[in-house]
Write a protein that holds these residues in place. Structure first.
Motif, short mmCIF file in Angstrom:
data_model
loop_
_atom_site.label_atom_id
_atom_site.label_comp_id
_atom_site.label_asym_id
_atom_site.label_seq_id
_atom_site.Cartn_x
_atom_site.Cartn_y
_atom_site.Cartn_z
N UNK A 1 28.96 -18.72 44.61
CA UNK A 1 27.52 -18.79 44.87
C UNK A 1 26.87 -19.87 44.01
N UNK A 2 27.23 -19.91 42.74
CA UNK A 2 26.69 -20.93 41.84
C UNK A 2 27.13 -22.32 42.28
N UNK A 3 28.38 -22.44 42.67
CA UNK A 3 28.93 -23.75 43.04
C UNK A 3 28.28 -24.32 44.30
N UNK A 4 27.82 -23.45 45.18
CA UNK A 4 27.20 -23.92 46.43
C UNK A 4 25.85 -24.59 46.20
N UNK A 5 25.21 -24.29 45.07
CA UNK A 5 23.93 -24.90 44.74
C UNK A 5 24.17 -26.14 43.89
N UNK A 6 24.00 -27.34 44.46
CA UNK A 6 24.31 -28.56 43.70
C UNK A 6 23.44 -28.76 42.47
N UNK A 7 22.26 -28.18 42.44
CA UNK A 7 21.36 -28.36 41.30
C UNK A 7 21.58 -27.33 40.20
N UNK A 8 22.40 -26.32 40.45
CA UNK A 8 22.56 -25.23 39.48
C UNK A 8 23.34 -25.64 38.24
N UNK A 9 24.27 -26.58 38.39
CA UNK A 9 25.16 -26.95 37.29
C UNK A 9 25.20 -28.46 37.09
N UNK A 10 25.39 -28.85 35.86
CA UNK A 10 25.62 -30.27 35.57
C UNK A 10 27.00 -30.65 36.10
N UNK A 11 27.30 -31.93 36.12
CA UNK A 11 28.61 -32.38 36.61
C UNK A 11 29.76 -31.77 35.81
N UNK A 12 29.74 -31.80 34.48
CA UNK A 12 30.84 -31.16 33.75
C UNK A 12 30.94 -29.65 34.02
N UNK A 13 29.80 -28.98 34.07
CA UNK A 13 29.83 -27.54 34.32
C UNK A 13 30.33 -27.24 35.73
N UNK A 14 29.96 -28.05 36.71
CA UNK A 14 30.45 -27.85 38.07
C UNK A 14 31.96 -28.04 38.13
N UNK A 15 32.47 -29.03 37.41
CA UNK A 15 33.92 -29.23 37.37
C UNK A 15 34.61 -28.04 36.72
N UNK A 16 34.05 -27.54 35.64
CA UNK A 16 34.63 -26.35 34.99
C UNK A 16 34.54 -25.13 35.90
N UNK A 17 33.51 -25.05 36.71
CA UNK A 17 33.38 -23.95 37.67
C UNK A 17 34.49 -24.04 38.73
#
Length: 149
Positions: free
Chosen positions: A51-67
């Motif tokens: 759910x978090x990953x589907x929202x592009x604005x929810x995470x920074x680039x490093x956090x999205x990669x870690x997700x």
């Protein structure tokens, strides 16, 4: 018992503060100990992380990669038995591979390559055209990297 409590704390952070400063650390912890999580918590974590990953604005680039990394690690251990469509995770990883912030940091680049390694191990989840797309994205990324990498 301690590891169980740690994962409960991780799940609380994921649910309550997905954009918070603890999120990258929590995601790295989830990825590191993914093989130890119980099935009920695994399902909850996978659902919340997707759910978090589907929202592009929810995470920074490093956090999205870690997700992405945490999700792939969760779904490669006990989660391998689950029938989960990984298309959204694959698409997010594909888009992240074009980010300059990821390419500039060798640790993030290593994490991205580990994500690709986990995807390649799940051969049934990765179709040939998608493999070709990832390969092209890696070639593009390699062409933009400084020679020191």
């Amino acid at each position: 018992a301690v590891l169980g409590q740690l994962f409960v704390s991780y799940a609380r952070v994921v649910k309550a503060r997905p954009g918070g400063p603890l999120m990258p650390l929590v995601l790295r912890g989830i990825a590191k100990f993914a093989h130890c999580v119980n099935v009920e918590l695994l399902l909850d974590l996978v659902s919340n992380l997707r759910t978090i990953l589907r929202d592009p604005a929810a995470l920074s680039t490093p956090a999205a990669l870690h997700c992405v990394h945490a999700l792939l690690r969760l779904l490669s251990g006990h989660g391998a038995a689950l029938a989960v469509d990984m298309r959204d995770v694959q698409q997010r990883l594909y888009s992240l591979l074009a980010e300059q912030a990821l390419l500039a940091d060798t640790r993030l680049l290593a994490t991205a390559l580990d994500c690709l390694d986990h995807l390649c191990r799940q051969r049934s989840a990765l179709l040939a055209p998608r493999i070709a797309s990832f390969f092209c994205r890696l070639v593009d990324a390699a062409a933009t990297l400084p020679h020191a990498h």
